[in-house]
Design a protein around this motif. Structure first.
Motif, PDB file in Angstrom:
ATOM      1  N   MET A   1       0.856  -1.171   0.000  1.00 12.19           N
ATOM      2  CA  MET A   1       0.000   0.000   0.000  1.00 12.19           C
ATOM      3  C   MET A   1       0.902   1.234   0.000  1.00 12.19           C
ATOM      4  N   HIS A   2       0.588   2.182  -0.879  1.00 11.30           N
ATOM      5  CA  HIS A   2       1.379   3.400  -0.932  1.00 11.30           C
ATOM      6  C   HIS A   2       1.174   4.220   0.328  1.00 11.30           C
ATOM      7  N   ARG A   3       2.215   4.983   0.705  1.00 14.79           N
ATOM      8  CA  ARG A   3       2.184   5.764   1.947  1.00 14.79           C
ATOM      9  C   ARG A   3       0.985   6.707   1.997  1.00 14.79           C
ATOM     10  N   ARG A   4       0.713   7.424   0.910  1.00 12.03           N
ATOM     11  CA  ARG A   4      -0.387   8.387   0.906  1.00 12.03           C
ATOM     12  C   ARG A   4      -1.730   7.681   1.113  1.00 12.03           C
ATOM     13  N   ARG A   5      -1.914   6.538   0.442  1.00  7.37           N
ATOM     14  CA  ARG A   5      -3.152   5.793   0.592  1.00  7.37           C
ATOM     15  C   ARG A   5      -3.281   5.248   2.020  1.00  7.37           C
ATOM     16  N   PHE A   6      -2.162   4.794   2.602  1.00  6.33           N
ATOM     17  CA  PHE A   6      -2.202   4.290   3.971  1.00  6.33           C
ATOM     18  C   PHE A   6      -2.568   5.404   4.949  1.00  6.33           C
ATOM     19  N   VAL A  63       1.150 -14.098  28.567  1.00  8.67           N
ATOM     20  CA  VAL A  63       0.415 -13.131  27.766  1.00  8.67           C
ATOM     21  C   VAL A  63       0.504 -13.647  26.331  1.00  8.67           C
ATOM     22  N   VAL A  64      -0.646 -13.761  25.675  1.00 13.02           N
ATOM     23  CA  VAL A  64      -0.690 -14.251  24.297  1.00 13.02           C
ATOM     24  C   VAL A  64      -0.999 -13.082  23.371  1.00 13.02           C
ATOM     25  N   ILE A  65      -0.099 -12.875  22.393  1.00 12.92           N
ATOM     26  CA  ILE A  65      -0.217 -11.786  21.426  1.00 12.92           C
ATOM     27  C   ILE A  65      -0.928 -12.298  20.176  1.00 12.92           C
ATOM     28  N   HIS A  66      -1.969 -11.579  19.779  1.00  8.17           N
ATOM     29  CA  HIS A  66      -2.771 -11.932  18.604  1.00  8.17           C
ATOM     30  C   HIS A  66      -2.793 -10.764  17.614  1.00  8.17           C
ATOM     31  N   VAL A  67      -3.073 -11.070  16.371  1.00  9.97           N
ATOM     32  CA  VAL A  67      -3.440 -10.075  15.371  1.00  9.97           C
ATOM     33  C   VAL A  67      -4.818 -10.482  14.870  1.00  9.97           C
ATOM     34  N   TRP A 129      -3.712  -7.124  10.089  1.00  8.64           N
ATOM     35  CA  TRP A 129      -3.584  -8.399   9.408  1.00  8.64           C
ATOM     36  C   TRP A 129      -2.119  -8.829   9.436  1.00  8.64           C
ATOM     37  N   VAL A 130      -1.877 -10.126   9.528  1.00  8.92           N
ATOM     38  CA  VAL A 130      -0.505 -10.632   9.643  1.00  8.92           C
ATOM     39  C   VAL A 130       0.343 -10.291   8.419  1.00  8.92           C
ATOM     40  N   ASP A 131      -0.272 -10.150   7.263  1.00 10.10           N
ATOM     41  CA  ASP A 131       0.482  -9.871   6.043  1.00 10.10           C
ATOM     42  C   ASP A 131       0.471  -8.392   5.649  1.00 10.10           C
ATOM     43  N   ARG A 132       0.053  -7.521   6.579  1.00  8.40           N
ATOM     44  CA  ARG A 132       0.012  -6.075   6.300  1.00  8.40           C
ATOM     45  C   ARG A 132       0.752  -5.334   7.421  1.00  8.40           C
ATOM     46  N   PRO A 133       2.088  -5.298   7.340  1.00  3.52           N
ATOM     47  CA  PRO A 133       2.888  -4.721   8.429  1.00  3.52           C
ATOM     48  C   PRO A 133       2.637  -3.233   8.660  1.00  3.52           C
ATOM     49  N   HIS A 167       0.202 -16.224  19.309  1.00  3.47           N
ATOM     50  CA  HIS A 167      -0.894 -17.190  19.210  1.00  3.47           C
ATOM     51  C   HIS A 167      -0.424 -18.469  18.518  1.00  3.47           C
ATOM     52  N   HIS A 168       0.443 -18.315  17.534  1.00  3.72           N
ATOM     53  CA  HIS A 168       0.944 -19.476  16.793  1.00  3.72           C
ATOM     54  C   HIS A 168       1.762 -20.437  17.669  1.00  3.72           C
ATOM     55  N   GLU A 169       2.194 -19.971  18.829  1.00  2.00           N
ATOM     56  CA  GLU A 169       3.012 -20.796  19.723  1.00  2.00           C
ATOM     57  C   GLU A 169       2.190 -21.574  20.759  1.00  2.00           C
ATOM     58  N   VAL A 170       0.900 -21.347  20.795  1.00  5.88           N
ATOM     59  CA  VAL A 170       0.036 -22.070  21.725  1.00  5.88           C
ATOM     60  C   VAL A 170      -0.089 -23.510  21.226  1.00  5.88           C
ATOM     61  N   PRO A 171       0.144 -24.493  22.089  1.00  2.00           N
ATOM     62  CA  PRO A 171       0.043 -25.896  21.659  1.00  2.00           C
ATOM     63  C   PRO A 171      -1.311 -26.202  21.017  1.00  2.00           C
ATOM     64  N   GLY A 172      -1.250 -26.825  19.838  1.00  2.00           N
ATOM     65  CA  GLY A 172      -2.463 -27.190  19.114  1.00  2.00           C
ATOM     66  C   GLY A 172      -3.030 -26.096  18.245  1.00  2.00           C
ATOM     67  N   SER A 173      -2.426 -24.913  18.252  1.00  3.33           N
ATOM     68  CA  SER A 173      -2.954 -23.797  17.470  1.00  3.33           C
ATOM     69  C   SER A 173      -2.712 -24.013  15.975  1.00  3.33           C
ATOM     70  N   ASP A 174      -3.698 -23.619  15.175  1.00  2.00           N
ATOM     71  CA  ASP A 174      -3.516 -23.619  13.731  1.00  2.00           C
ATOM     72  C   ASP A 174      -3.423 -22.188  13.200  1.00  2.00           C
ATOM     73  N   HIS A 175      -3.205 -21.239  14.099  1.00  2.00           N
ATOM     74  CA  HIS A 175      -3.096 -19.825  13.721  1.00  2.00           C
ATOM     75  C   HIS A 175      -1.650 -19.454  13.418  1.00  2.00           C
ATOM     76  N   THR A 176      -1.474 -18.386  12.655  1.00  2.00           N
ATOM     77  CA  THR A 176      -0.129 -17.907  12.314  1.00  2.00           C
ATOM     78  C   THR A 176       0.186 -16.569  12.976  1.00  2.00           C
ATOM     79  N   ASP A 177      -0.778 -15.965  13.657  1.00  2.00           N
ATOM     80  CA  ASP A 177      -0.554 -14.641  14.225  1.00  2.00           C
ATOM     81  C   ASP A 177       0.321 -14.694  15.481  1.00  2.00           C
ATOM     82  N   PRO A 178       1.104 -13.662  15.706  1.00  2.00           N
ATOM     83  CA  PRO A 178       1.055 -12.368  15.043  1.00  2.00           C
ATOM     84  C   PRO A 178       1.791 -12.301  13.703  1.00  2.00           C
ATOM     85  N   GLY A 179       2.426 -13.356  13.262  1.00  2.00           N
ATOM     86  CA  GLY A 179       3.003 -13.402  11.924  1.00  2.00           C
ATOM     87  C   GLY A 179       4.451 -12.969  11.852  1.00  2.00           C
TER      88      GLY A 179
END
Length: 195
Positions: A1-6, A63-67, A129-133, A167-179
């Motif tokens: 995303m361009h800076r101005r649009r962001f 403490v569990v960090i999520h996105v 979102w994990v893919d939108r830094p 969140h991705h480090e919680v046992p059994g998690s199928d999540h990728t956040d915070p990415g």
């Protein structure tokens, strides 16, 4: 995303999120104090978390960090919808670092996807979102780190990667956040440096 649009997007998001729906504003005003002093109370639906039968026996050690994969206001809205069966203790907004509390720390939020971890952790969702830094702003990192430091201090949790996890480090998690774009080194430094 361009800076101005962001920048234009961020301004729109902040403006829209600052004006919460009247039902959220009413609930926020009704409950009073939060566990974290500057947080706004936006309660999750009671169907989306558990009130422990023996709260004095509940020991918080993580403490569990999520996105959220969502914007701030819709995230709080999801937690307020009983059929969603999900919640976190806190949500942090990207544009200004605003913190909302949705579940009391004495209660068990349904955030980790693992009951044992839910019972022993505090969950913090972050707008974005994990893919939108571009959502991982300096103010969001700082406000979230201040919140995490406060939680760690009050619960006696060490400020390290063993106790502050994704969140991705919680046992059994199928999540990728915070990415992969989440800057753990920076975040932990901010947590340790928070007054």
């Amino acid at each position: 995303m361009h800076r101005r649009r962001f920048i234009r997007y961020a301004a729109t998001t902040i403006g829209a999120a600052a004006v919460l729906p009247s039902s959220v504003r009413a609930a926020a005003a009704a409950k009073g104090r939060t566990d974290y002093g500057t947080a706004l109370w936006i309660p999750a639906a009671p169907a989306n978390y558990t009130v422990p039968t023996r709260p004095s026996e509940r020991r918080i050690d993580r403490v569990v960090i999520h996105v959220a994969q969502q914007l701030f206001t819709p995230t709080a809205g999801i937690f307020r919808t009983p059929s969603q069966q999900v919640s976190a203790h806190y949500v942090v907004r990207s544009g200004d670092g605003h913190v909302a509390q949705c579940v009391r720390e004495k209660d068990i939020a349904w955030h980790a996807g693992n009951w044992s971890w839910n019972t022993r952790s505090i969950g913090i969702e972050h707008e974005g979102w994990v893919d939108r830094p571009e959502f991982f702003t300096d103010v969001m990192y700082r406000r979230s780190a201040g919140l995490t430091a406060d939680i760690c201090d009050r619960h006696g949790i060490p400020k390290d990667r063993k106790h502050i996890v994704g969140h991705h480090e919680v046992p059994g998690s199928d999540h990728t956040d915070p990415g992969v774009h989440w800057d753990w080194e920076r975040y932990l430094r901010l947590v340790r440096d928070s007054a």
